[in-house]
Enzyme design. Structure first.
Site, PDB file in Angstrom:
ATOM      1  CD  GLU A 321      -2.902  -0.785  -0.161  1.00  0.00           C
ATOM      2  OE1 GLU A 321      -3.386   0.184  -0.376  1.00  0.00           O
ATOM      3  OE2 GLU A 321      -3.256  -1.776  -0.850  1.00  0.00           O
ATOM      4  CD1 TRP A 324      -1.445   0.248  -3.373  1.00  0.00           C
ATOM      5  CD2 TRP A 324      -1.753   1.243  -5.712  1.00  0.00           C
ATOM      6  NE1 TRP A 324      -1.905  -0.633  -4.426  1.00  0.00           N
ATOM      7  CE2 TRP A 324      -2.265  -0.168  -5.489  1.00  0.00           C
ATOM      8  CE3 TRP A 324      -1.983   2.015  -6.744  1.00  0.00           C
ATOM      9  CZ2 TRP A 324      -2.947  -0.512  -6.773  1.00  0.00           C
ATOM     10  CZ3 TRP A 324      -2.585   1.711  -7.826  1.00  0.00           C
ATOM     11  CH2 TRP A 324      -3.081   0.128  -7.970  1.00  0.00           C
ATOM     12  CD1 TRP A 353     -18.551  15.119 -17.048  1.00  0.00           C
ATOM     13  CD2 TRP A 353     -18.827  13.260 -15.771  1.00  0.00           C
ATOM     14  NE1 TRP A 353     -17.089  14.410 -16.843  1.00  0.00           N
ATOM     15  CE2 TRP A 353     -17.432  13.050 -16.218  1.00  0.00           C
ATOM     16  CE3 TRP A 353     -19.612  12.123 -14.841  1.00  0.00           C
ATOM     17  CZ2 TRP A 353     -16.725  12.244 -16.012  1.00  0.00           C
ATOM     18  CZ3 TRP A 353     -18.454  11.233 -14.647  1.00  0.00           C
ATOM     19  CH2 TRP A 353     -17.226  11.129 -14.925  1.00  0.00           C
ATOM     20  CG  ASN A 390      -7.512   3.257   0.457  1.00  0.00           C
ATOM     21  OD1 ASN A 390      -7.472   4.234  -0.521  1.00  0.00           O
ATOM     22  ND2 ASN A 390      -7.666   1.884  -0.124  1.00  0.00           N
ATOM     23  CD1 TRP A 408     -13.531  12.325 -13.930  1.00  0.00           C
ATOM     24  CD2 TRP A 408     -12.029  12.807 -12.377  1.00  0.00           C
ATOM     25  NE1 TRP A 408     -12.361  12.642 -14.497  1.00  0.00           N
ATOM     26  CE2 TRP A 408     -11.388  12.951 -13.636  1.00  0.00           C
ATOM     27  CE3 TRP A 408     -11.062  12.881 -11.423  1.00  0.00           C
ATOM     28  CZ2 TRP A 408     -10.316  13.294 -14.196  1.00  0.00           C
ATOM     29  CZ3 TRP A 408      -9.612  13.292 -11.622  1.00  0.00           C
ATOM     30  CH2 TRP A 408      -9.358  13.400 -12.990  1.00  0.00           C
ATOM     31  CD1 TRP A 431     -10.267  12.148  -6.052  1.00  0.00           C
ATOM     32  CD2 TRP A 431     -12.342  11.482  -6.841  1.00  0.00           C
ATOM     33  NE1 TRP A 431     -10.918  12.267  -4.919  1.00  0.00           N
ATOM     34  CE2 TRP A 431     -12.419  12.226  -5.371  1.00  0.00           C
ATOM     35  CE3 TRP A 431     -13.244  11.249  -7.421  1.00  0.00           C
ATOM     36  CZ2 TRP A 431     -13.532  12.330  -4.737  1.00  0.00           C
ATOM     37  CZ3 TRP A 431     -14.739  11.411  -6.841  1.00  0.00           C
ATOM     38  CH2 TRP A 431     -14.896  11.960  -5.651  1.00  0.00           C
TER      39      TRP A 431
HETATM   40  P1  FAD Z   1      -2.341   3.228   5.355  1.00  0.00           P
HETATM   41  O1  FAD Z   1      -3.026   2.032   5.007  1.00  0.00           O
HETATM   42  O2  FAD Z   1      -1.680   3.093   6.804  1.00  0.00           O
HETATM   43  O3  FAD Z   1      -1.131   3.126   4.118  1.00  0.00           O
HETATM   44  C1  FAD Z   1       0.394   3.711   4.602  1.00  0.00           C
HETATM   45  C2  FAD Z   1       0.556   4.761   3.570  1.00  0.00           C
HETATM   46  O4  FAD Z   1       0.545   4.212   2.242  1.00  0.00           O
HETATM   47  C3  FAD Z   1      -0.638   5.938   3.457  1.00  0.00           C
HETATM   48  O5  FAD Z   1      -0.215   7.088   4.403  1.00  0.00           O
HETATM   49  C4  FAD Z   1      -0.335   6.452   2.001  1.00  0.00           C
HETATM   50  O6  FAD Z   1       0.872   7.092   2.085  1.00  0.00           O
HETATM   51  C5  FAD Z   1       0.013   5.176   1.255  1.00  0.00           C
HETATM   52  N1  FAD Z   1      -1.043   4.700   0.543  1.00  0.00           N
HETATM   53  C6  FAD Z   1      -1.871   3.689   1.000  1.00  0.00           C
HETATM   54  N2  FAD Z   1      -2.922   3.400   0.307  1.00  0.00           N
HETATM   55  C7  FAD Z   1      -2.642   4.235  -0.741  1.00  0.00           C
HETATM   56  C8  FAD Z   1      -3.330   4.384  -2.151  1.00  0.00           C
HETATM   57  N3  FAD Z   1      -4.392   3.712  -2.479  1.00  0.00           N
HETATM   58  N4  FAD Z   1      -2.706   5.379  -3.060  1.00  0.00           N
HETATM   59  C9  FAD Z   1      -1.847   6.154  -2.663  1.00  0.00           C
HETATM   60  N5  FAD Z   1      -1.059   5.937  -1.355  1.00  0.00           N
HETATM   61  C10 FAD Z   1      -1.506   4.938  -0.511  1.00  0.00           C
HETATM   62  N6  FAD Z   1      -3.788   9.312  -0.191  1.00  0.00           N
HETATM   63  C11 FAD Z   1      -3.021  10.618   0.223  1.00  0.00           C
HETATM   64  O7  FAD Z   1      -1.897  10.647   0.978  1.00  0.00           O
HETATM   65  N7  FAD Z   1      -3.428  11.752  -0.163  1.00  0.00           N
HETATM   66  C12 FAD Z   1      -4.710  11.893  -1.043  1.00  0.00           C
HETATM   67  O8  FAD Z   1      -4.971  13.223  -1.279  1.00  0.00           O
HETATM   68  C13 FAD Z   1      -5.429  10.841  -1.116  1.00  0.00           C
HETATM   69  N8  FAD Z   1      -6.460  11.100  -2.117  1.00  0.00           N
HETATM   70  C14 FAD Z   1      -7.240   9.698  -2.317  1.00  0.00           C
HETATM   71  C15 FAD Z   1      -8.415   9.856  -2.900  1.00  0.00           C
HETATM   72  C16 FAD Z   1      -9.235   8.812  -3.429  1.00  0.00           C
HETATM   73  C17 FAD Z   1     -10.333   8.825  -4.166  1.00  0.00           C
HETATM   74  C18 FAD Z   1      -8.606   7.487  -3.027  1.00  0.00           C
HETATM   75  C19 FAD Z   1      -9.427   6.187  -3.324  1.00  0.00           C
HETATM   76  C20 FAD Z   1      -7.584   7.496  -2.153  1.00  0.00           C
HETATM   77  C21 FAD Z   1      -6.631   8.400  -1.815  1.00  0.00           C
HETATM   78  N9  FAD Z   1      -5.467   8.397  -1.063  1.00  0.00           N
HETATM   79  C22 FAD Z   1      -4.716   9.473  -0.883  1.00  0.00           C
HETATM   80  C23 FAD Z   1      -4.924   7.019  -0.711  1.00  0.00           C
HETATM   81  C24 FAD Z   1      -5.288   6.375   0.734  1.00  0.00           C
HETATM   82  O9  FAD Z   1      -6.625   6.524   0.732  1.00  0.00           O
HETATM   83  C25 FAD Z   1      -4.809   7.386   1.798  1.00  0.00           C
HETATM   84  O10 FAD Z   1      -3.424   7.390   1.650  1.00  0.00           O
HETATM   85  C26 FAD Z   1      -5.036   6.466   3.072  1.00  0.00           C
HETATM   86  O11 FAD Z   1      -6.447   6.227   3.055  1.00  0.00           O
HETATM   87  C27 FAD Z   1      -4.220   7.096   4.292  1.00  0.00           C
HETATM   88  O12 FAD Z   1      -4.548   6.493   5.510  1.00  0.00           O
HETATM   89  P2  FAD Z   1      -3.228   5.697   6.179  1.00  0.00           P
HETATM   90  O13 FAD Z   1      -2.082   6.663   6.541  1.00  0.00           O
HETATM   91  O14 FAD Z   1      -3.776   5.305   7.408  1.00  0.00           O
HETATM   92  O15 FAD Z   1      -2.915   4.638   5.246  1.00  0.00           O
END
Ligand code: FAD
Length: 521
Positions: A321, A324, A353, A390, A408, A431
């Site tokens: 993750e 990503w 849209w 997420n 979107w 997105w």
């Molecule tokens: P954890 O699950 O603990 O993951 C650790 C770290 O991994 C996160 O802090 C993040 O940096 C990275 N990460 C995890 N999942 C993703 C993912 N799918 N995409 C990219 N990085 C990821 N993340 C952002 O940091 N900034 C945003 O603006 C952002 N916008 C999002 C918009 C949408 C529509 C979606 C679906 C996801 C988005 N994310 C974004 C990704 C993700 O949702 C968040 O990083 C995550 O929820 C943060 O929570 P956490 O730190 O507890 O994640």
């Protein structure tokens, strides 16, 4: 990127030829989204050059209100960055390094103002870690050239990603547009060249005698107030400060705690928004209070994993993750147009849209009043915490773009305006995935059923009840769909709205619109 790489090479040559720094000529590190002292590559290189030449080191941060406006940066994120700067300034001061914060109203003047400051400080050497958004890359290139034209040097360094963008290519020499093979290549690269994630050297304190060469007023520079339009109310400050303590120490403590208590269960629990099973490190990664390298090292060490393919399942899934985030940065560098309001899947630019009440629908979505409890709970969490889980980010993004058929990009901007972790690459990436317009997206015909998502990931309704107090007394499965499951009068009395659209009908409309746009009807 190629323009920048050329500029990087040019300055490397210039650095070798340039007059070195000295007691009277400090080295300057330009902080951006790397607000930490530990494991910071450009800062570490700047310190090494200063040390070798017995020169002082000065940290510089530029507040650019126009940049925050242009990027829709949320007030909660601005406040978080300013608080992170306070911690950084204290940490640097302990090492005899001042942090100067300069506000530049006209963003175009940022490079010129940096050069003026360097002249004032008699500095000839500037260091910075690269940022990959198109505007930032352009500014970087301009700075490199400006420095070169004035007999100064600027050294730019890849720091924020585990593997620098541009380095991973397919067998056919192309950039990856699919995550799974990219992640395989990412892990392989780290395995083959362990230096790629070598941590930067810890900073050695600048001796007092060298610090004294700097004008005293450089120390203790005031951290500015947030600019107008980006200020929090007193109540919001109290709430967000408690929720999101800022800085590098907090980031490390969170990482340690997560590795100790939650990482092993991450694979099983990460999708449940009520479970608090994720790290909540995203705001710290976005501000650079911590970086991917530190995360990989610390998590591998605590999980006793000898490679990214070993250790517990929770560890492996978590790293996948974290990766990503890097993937989306690579994507942004390869296809910068995605940050210019253009979808990666170009045919989706043709989607028609909905114009049917779309402003009212969008407004209801933003305020958590769509009549879909899982969507509304998540949207209210965003307003209250500046953060969203997420799984629910995916649910609300799919709902806006497909059930409501609202462009979107409106949702993407709303997220940026409210997220404490708003990050251009990850937000556009997320997105793009959920709305089926981006790189490696959800296929357009996979449209989340919000009720099924709710039953699966919030089975007992704990998350919904936490954020929708008006539904707190509804028991059993009716919490997921009160009007269709016998709790309609209770919901109505409590002022909870009926569903804005019928999911099944909305799904058919969305499928038709997506098909038409791609010429598949
Ligand atoms: P954890 O699950 O603990 O993951 C650790 C770290 O991994 C996160 O802090 C993040 O940096 C990275 N990460 C995890 N999942 C993703 C993912 N799918 N995409 C990219 N990085 C990821 N993340 C952002 O940091 N900034 C945003 O603006 C952002 N916008 C999002 C918009 C949408 C529509 C979606 C679906 C996801 C988005 N994310 C974004 C990704 C993700 O949702 C968040 O990083 C995550 O929820 C943060 O929570 P956490 O730190 O507890 O994640």
């Amino acid at each position: 990127m190629s323009v920048l790489n050329t500029a990087v090479k040019e300055t490397a040559k210039q650095l070798a030829k340039a007059e070195p720094p000295s007691k009277e000529s400090p080295v300057v590190h330009f902080f951006k989204s790397d607000l930490r002292v530990h494991d910071n590559r450009a800062l570490s290189q700047a310190r090494a050059l200063a040390k070798e030449n017995e020169a002082p080191l000065v940290g510089l941060y530029v507040v650019s209100p126009q940049d925050w406006e242009a990027h829709n940066t949320a007030p909660v994120r601005v406040d978080f960055m300013l608080r992170t700067l306070t911690v950084l300034q204290e940490d640097l001061a302990k090492l005899n390094i001042p942090l100067w914060i300069e506000t530049v109203e006209d963003r175009k003047q940022v490079p010129r103002r940096i050069l003026e400051l360097m002249d004032t400080w008699k500095a000839r050497h500037l260091f910075a870690n690269l940022e990959y958004e198109p505007d930032e890359l352009r500014r970087e290139t301009k700075l490199v050239r400006l420095c070169a034209s004035q007999g100064k040097t600027m050294t730019v360094v890849h720091d924020t990603c585990g593997v620098p963008p541009g380095e991973l290519v397919t067998g056919g020499g192309k950039q990856y547009s699919v995550y799974t093979p990219w992640f395989r290549a990412f892990k392989q690269r780290i395995h083959d060249d362990e230096h790629v994630i070598d941590q930067a050297d810890d900073l050695v304190k600048v001796p007092d005698s060298i610090k004294e060469q700097l004008p005293k007023e450089l120390f203790g520079c005031a951290i500015p107030e947030a600019p107008e339009g980006k200020r929090l109310t007193d109540e919001e400050k109290k709430r967000f400060h408690q929720m999101w303590p800022a800085g590098e120490h907090e980031a490390s403590a969170r990482l340690e705690k997560f590795c100790k208590t939650r990482i092993d269960e991450y694979a099983d629990k990460r999708d449940f928004p009520a479970a608090s099973a994720t790290s909540a490190l995203s705001p710290y990664l976005a501000s650079g209070a911590i970086c991917t390298r530190t995360i990989i090292h610390t998590a591998s060490d605590r999980a006793k994993a000898s490679s990214l393919d070993s250790g517990s399942k929770g560890f492996r899934v978590w790293i996948s993750e974290v990766a990503w985030r890097d993937f989306y940065k690579h994507v942004l560098v390869n296809w910068p147009f995605i940050a210019m309001n253009k979808p990666y899947k170009y045919e989706t630019a043709n989607i028609e849209w909905s114009t049917d009440d779309s402003d009212a629908k969008f407004e209801a979505w933003t305020q958590g009043r769509t009549g879909y409890p899982i969507v509304d709970a998540a949207m209210r969490q965003l307003l209250h915490e500046g953060w969203m889980h997420n799984r629910t980010r995916m649910i609300v993004a799919s709902f806006l773009s497909k059930d409501l058929l609202v462009d979107w990009r409106r949702g993407e901007q709303w997220f940026m305006r409210h997220l404490v972790d708003g990050d251009v690459a990850s937000n556009i990436g997320g997105w793009g995935f959920a709305a089926s317009v981006g790189v490696d997206p959800q296929p357009y015909f996979r449209i989340f059923n919000p009720y099924l998502q709710s039953e699966k990931f919030d089975a007992d309704g704990k998350f919904i009840r936490q954020w929708l107090p008006e539904l707190a007394r509804i028991s059993g499965k009716a919490i997921h769909e009160p009007y269709a499951r016998g709790a309609g009068s209770q919901a109505q009395k409590a002022g909870y709205p009926k569903p804005l659209v019928d999911h099944k009908a909305a799904r058919d409309i969305a499928l038709a619109a997506y098909k038409k746009a791609s010429g598949k009807e």
